[in-house]
Design an enzyme around this catalytic site. Structure first.
Site, PDB file in Angstrom:
ATOM      1  N   GLY A 110     -13.630 -18.996  30.638  1.00 37.61           N
ATOM      2  CA  GLY A 110     -14.296 -17.912  29.745  1.00 37.61           C
ATOM      3  C   GLY A 110     -13.628 -17.960  28.002  1.00 37.61           C
ATOM      4  O   GLY A 110     -13.182 -19.723  27.775  1.00 37.61           O
ATOM      5  N   ASN A 111     -14.120 -17.231  27.924  1.00 33.05           N
ATOM      6  CA  ASN A 111     -13.638 -17.275  25.708  1.00 33.05           C
ATOM      7  C   ASN A 111     -12.799 -15.936  26.171  1.00 33.05           C
ATOM      8  O   ASN A 111     -12.896 -15.179  26.678  1.00 33.05           O
ATOM      9  CB  ASN A 111     -14.790 -18.123  25.364  1.00 33.05           C
ATOM     10  CG  ASN A 111     -15.849 -16.693  25.404  1.00 33.05           C
ATOM     11  OD1 ASN A 111     -15.646 -15.981  24.838  1.00 33.05           O
ATOM     12  ND2 ASN A 111     -17.058 -17.784  26.351  1.00 33.05           N
ATOM     13  N   LEU A 112     -12.369 -16.126  24.438  1.00 32.78           N
ATOM     14  CA  LEU A 112     -11.616 -14.805  24.389  1.00 32.78           C
ATOM     15  C   LEU A 112     -12.599 -13.719  23.255  1.00 32.78           C
ATOM     16  O   LEU A 112     -11.744 -12.495  22.599  1.00 32.78           O
ATOM     17  CB  LEU A 112     -10.733 -15.918  22.854  1.00 32.78           C
ATOM     18  CG  LEU A 112      -9.569 -16.076  23.399  1.00 32.78           C
ATOM     19  CD1 LEU A 112      -8.629 -17.339  22.342  1.00 32.78           C
ATOM     20  CD2 LEU A 112      -9.048 -15.673  24.219  1.00 32.78           C
ATOM     21  N   SER A 113     -13.469 -13.805  23.576  1.00 27.14           N
ATOM     22  CA  SER A 113     -14.802 -13.037  22.550  1.00 27.14           C
ATOM     23  C   SER A 113     -14.425 -11.282  23.104  1.00 27.14           C
ATOM     24  O   SER A 113     -14.294 -11.858  24.435  1.00 27.14           O
ATOM     25  CB  SER A 113     -15.911 -13.596  22.796  1.00 27.14           C
ATOM     26  OG  SER A 113     -16.642 -12.201  22.131  1.00 27.14           O
TER      27      SER A 113
END
Ligand code: CTP
Length: 396
Positions: free
Chosen positions: A207-210
């Site tokens: 995943g990512n930090l958005s």
């Protein structure tokens, strides 16, 4: 059309209700406004400059004769998307009605072309004085919003019309007044928000930090401007927005499916989601043993923007986002704009995880016509309006 951001000047008049303006400032900030306070000299008897500087987090200007070389009344007037004067005293109302400009605040007012909102607060005798009544009438006839004061107890034993309204009511009236230009009525805006998560097994994902804050700000702003809004949200914690149709997804594949299904009915697509570029080649319903993680292989996800721009209908406006770090961000983003066939792209510098999850953003809007507009630190709400302005202009 000038950009419609959320930069406000809060003018504070010399009345005891000045202390209530401190709470108003906070509530306006909660609604995404960025505020520069301009107190009159008289108001500083009630609330000092330090309070305004601490609350706004910005330098406070009150003196027309300071920093003359930078012509502050003109630069402040130009930078403000709106001016709210709270409290507006009988004297300030009279000055503005007659066009007088003898201090910084009244100079800004007379130099500004932005919407002006007055929040009168005074004793009932002064509010009902024929001169005040006449001045309020003049201001309203010129398109200024003069909010009716509340009735009730005032300083001392007095009671009647003249009380400073609650911050909630003022914020509501300010939002209504500024949002009254529903320039996206009849337009369907499709927005993606958040970050996709690509499952590895029952508990792990890529995943990512958005956070989705920017996408939600876009959806909210577009709905305020009268658009029909479809929001495809990936793993966002925000509550759904009233009046916005939200489709919740987890993975890039689900996001592509939801956007594809709605793309043809939209005139604008704004792709603010951070889409995982790759997904694990296998994903298990069970928790896999950690020894298997080292041999994890990845498959490239489809590029959603490219897939949709290839199916673009005539007149559709498509805006993307680029998260860059380090030097040459604009050049790389311009290359992305071209490769993905976009009308515009917002590029922000996310070095060290900056901007993700935060309230503020800064970066540049790159237009397919080659123009680059720098966006100095502003709320995600403000950026939403700037991007919607770009879309609106391109829709024609
Ligand atoms: N995007 C997309 N589909 C993908 C990946 C990205 O539609 N599979 C969209 C994003 O929503 C965003 C833009 O493309 O609007 C970002 O482009 P991308 O090339 O992924 O750039 P960055 O996210 O900035 O990062 P990187 O260069 O590392 O890929």
């Amino acid at each position: 059309m000038p950009p419609r951001g959320r930069e406000l000047i809060l003018g504070v008049g010399g009345g005891i209700a000045a202390y209530k303006s401190a709470d108003l400032l906070r509530r306006l900030q909660d609604h995404g406004f960025l505020i520069t306070v301009v107190p009159t000299r008289a108001s500083l008897n009630f609330v000092g400059k330090a309070t305004w500087e601490a609350l706004s987090g910005r330098e406070v200007h009150e003196d027309l004769w300071k920093n003359v070389s930078s012509v502050p009344h003109i630069s402040l007037a130009r930078s403000a998307d709106a001016i709210v004067i709270a409290p507006a005293t009988a004297d300030l109302i009279a000055k503005i009605a007659t066009g007088r400009a003898d201090d910084l605040l009244t100079n800004i007012v007379s130099a500004s072309a932005s919407p002006i909102i007055l929040v009168p607060a005074m004793h009932p005798e002064m509010w009902l004085n024929p001169a005040t009544i006449e001045n309020v009438k003049i201001l309203r006839s010129r398109g200024l919003l003069v909010i009716d004061p509340d009735e009730g107890r005032l300083t001392g034993a007095d009671s009647g019309p003249g009380r400073f309204p609650t911050s909630e009511r003022i914020v509501h009236e300010v939002e209504d007044f500024l949002g009254s230009k529903a320039d996206l009525q009849g337009v369907t805006v499709l927005v993606s928000a958040g970050g996709t998560r690509e499952p590895i097994d029952a508990v792990r994902y890529l995943g990512n930090l958005s956070s989705g804050k920017q996408g939600y700000a876009l959806a909210y702003a577009a709905a305020k401007r009268g658009a029909r809004v479809l929001l495809v949200a990936a793993n966002c914690e925000q509550p759904d927005i009233e009046g916005v149709t939200t489709i919740h997804v987890k993975t890039a594949a689900e996001m592509l499916e939801a956007l594809s299904a709605n793309f043809a009915s939209a005139q604008v697509l704004i792709m603010s989601a951070a889409v995982a570029d790759f997904r694990p080649s296998i994903s298990s319903d069970q928790k896999i043993d950690k020894s298997e993680l080292a041999s994890l292989t990845l498959i490239e996800n489809p590029d959603i923007l490219k897939t949709l721009t290839a199916r673009r209908l005539q007149g559709q406006v498509i805006i993307g986002f680029a998260a860059q770090t380090g030097e040459g961000g604009s050049e790389k983003a311009m290359a992305k704009l071209k490769a993905k066939g976009l009308d515009a792209i917002y590029v922000n510098d996310v070095s060290g995880g900056a901007i993700f999850g935060e309230e503020l953003t800064n970066g540049s809007i790159l237009d397919s016509d080659g123009t680059i507009s720098t966006v100095a630190t502003t709320s995600k709400d403000s950026l939403a309006h700037l991007l919607l302005d770009v879309a609106r202009n391109k829709l024609g």
